[in-house]
Design a protein around this motif. Sequence first.
Motif, PDB file in Angstrom:
ATOM      1  N   LEU A  10       0.844  -1.191   0.000  1.00 58.78           N
ATOM      2  CA  LEU A  10       0.000   0.000   0.000  1.00 58.78           C
ATOM      3  C   LEU A  10       0.878   1.238   0.000  1.00 58.78           C
ATOM      4  O   LEU A  10       1.988   1.232   0.532  1.00 58.78           O
ATOM      5  CB  LEU A  10      -0.908   0.000   1.224  1.00 58.78           C
ATOM      6  CG  LEU A  10      -1.906  -1.159   1.332  1.00 58.78           C
ATOM      7  CD1 LEU A  10      -2.714  -1.024   2.600  1.00 58.78           C
ATOM      8  CD2 LEU A  10      -2.821  -1.222   0.129  1.00 58.78           C
ATOM      9  N   ILE A  15      -1.288   4.806   4.699  1.00 59.40           N
ATOM     10  CA  ILE A  15      -1.026   4.506   6.101  1.00 59.40           C
ATOM     11  C   ILE A  15      -0.995   5.794   6.927  1.00 59.40           C
ATOM     12  O   ILE A  15      -1.550   5.868   8.027  1.00 59.40           O
ATOM     13  CB  ILE A  15       0.293   3.738   6.254  1.00 59.40           C
ATOM     14  CG1 ILE A  15       0.171   2.383   5.562  1.00 59.40           C
ATOM     15  CG2 ILE A  15       0.650   3.565   7.736  1.00 59.40           C
ATOM     16  CD1 ILE A  15       1.426   1.559   5.591  1.00 59.40           C
ATOM     17  N   ALA A  52     -10.995   1.999   3.850  1.00 61.00           N
ATOM     18  CA  ALA A  52      -9.831   1.140   3.629  1.00 61.00           C
ATOM     19  C   ALA A  52     -10.132   0.073   2.589  1.00 61.00           C
ATOM     20  O   ALA A  52      -9.289  -0.241   1.743  1.00 61.00           O
ATOM     21  CB  ALA A  52      -9.405   0.501   4.949  1.00 61.00           C
ATOM     22  N   LEU A  57      -7.528  -2.399   0.658  1.00 62.85           N
ATOM     23  CA  LEU A  57      -7.512  -3.503   1.607  1.00 62.85           C
ATOM     24  C   LEU A  57      -8.653  -4.469   1.308  1.00 62.85           C
ATOM     25  O   LEU A  57      -9.680  -4.076   0.751  1.00 62.85           O
ATOM     26  CB  LEU A  57      -7.634  -2.988   3.043  1.00 62.85           C
ATOM     27  CG  LEU A  57      -6.400  -2.331   3.660  1.00 62.85           C
ATOM     28  CD1 LEU A  57      -6.716  -1.838   5.061  1.00 62.85           C
ATOM     29  CD2 LEU A  57      -5.224  -3.275   3.687  1.00 62.85           C
ATOM     30  N   ALA A 138      -3.132  -2.733   6.979  1.00 67.89           N
ATOM     31  CA  ALA A 138      -2.360  -1.864   6.093  1.00 67.89           C
ATOM     32  C   ALA A 138      -0.868  -1.995   6.346  1.00 67.89           C
ATOM     33  O   ALA A 138      -0.060  -2.046   5.409  1.00 67.89           O
ATOM     34  CB  ALA A 138      -2.801  -0.416   6.280  1.00 67.89           C
ATOM     35  N   ARG A 141       0.568  -5.229   4.976  1.00 66.78           N
ATOM     36  CA  ARG A 141       0.648  -5.182   3.518  1.00 66.78           C
ATOM     37  C   ARG A 141       1.828  -4.350   3.042  1.00 66.78           C
ATOM     38  O   ARG A 141       2.153  -4.353   1.854  1.00 66.78           O
ATOM     39  CB  ARG A 141      -0.652  -4.599   2.951  1.00 66.78           C
ATOM     40  CG  ARG A 141      -1.842  -5.537   2.957  1.00 66.78           C
ATOM     41  CD  ARG A 141      -1.852  -6.454   1.747  1.00 66.78           C
ATOM     42  NE  ARG A 141      -1.991  -5.671   0.533  1.00 66.78           N
ATOM     43  CZ  ARG A 141      -3.158  -5.298   0.004  1.00 66.78           C
ATOM     44  NH1 ARG A 141      -4.289  -5.644   0.603  1.00 66.78           N
ATOM     45  NH2 ARG A 141      -3.199  -4.600  -1.114  1.00 66.78           N
ATOM     46  N   THR A 142       2.473  -3.639   3.944  1.00 67.21           N
ATOM     47  CA  THR A 142       3.526  -2.699   3.551  1.00 67.21           C
ATOM     48  C   THR A 142       4.887  -3.051   4.141  1.00 67.21           C
ATOM     49  O   THR A 142       5.909  -2.929   3.458  1.00 67.21           O
ATOM     50  CB  THR A 142       3.141  -1.270   3.983  1.00 67.21           C
ATOM     51  OG1 THR A 142       1.845  -0.964   3.459  1.00 67.21           O
ATOM     52  CG2 THR A 142       4.144  -0.252   3.465  1.00 67.21           C
TER      53      THR A 142
END
Length: 237
Positions: A10, A15, A52, A57, A138, A141-142
């Motif tokens: 992301l 974020i 989100a 997401l 989030a 995912r990063t």
Amino acid sequence: MAQLTAIDRLHPALIATIIFVIASANLIAHYAHGRAIFLVIPTTALLLGAAALISGLKWRDLGITLPQLRAGLPWAVAVVAVVVLVIAVAVAIPPLREFFLDERFRSARTALFAAFVVIPFQTVLPEELLFRGVLQGALIRTWSIPVALTVGAVLFGLWHITSSMNLAGGNQGLRDVVGSGDAGKIAGVLLAVVATTAAGLVFGWLRYQTDSLLTPIALHWALNATGALGAAVAWRL
């Protein structure tokens, strides 16, 4: 966990936006005025969750698909049982009992209402959706898992600064430990931040390990609700 691709990751701005929205909701909920102020955090959790999902997401990232919730159910039952047992033992021991003497829960009716209405719907569900759902989804995912869990836990600890400004005010046992006046207030805030950061790390780990938002929800509720109910019992012993 599989290596994230550029598509999976992301954008950092998303974020940053999530963190900004969470922080803003916290400040508004604690320092604004109005009859509906108690709706700020629950409403923010729902809106941020929806935003989100629109922003990239997935429901699985939030830990709230039906298979995920079913998988978390045995863990949820187990953690609630453990917390209830620990709190019951602590309340039964006189030196520990004084830490449960919270003035807010002298009334059994107030404690019951807090445990089964206020705490789950105004605190636990929205906070878990915000932190272990949207934010952790989030972050994972990063970044790497350790970084994601640590950042989420620290932010969860900082979230409790506003709510712990008068932490020892209505609790004589805690006031005896941290003291009174400005020094006691600072010590209470620091204690709350450290404790909730540690709790946030445990909640986040459970969310990751069980792949279900239900598990941290259950533990979060058990800790808060049994604290309120334990206080009501402690006042009567």
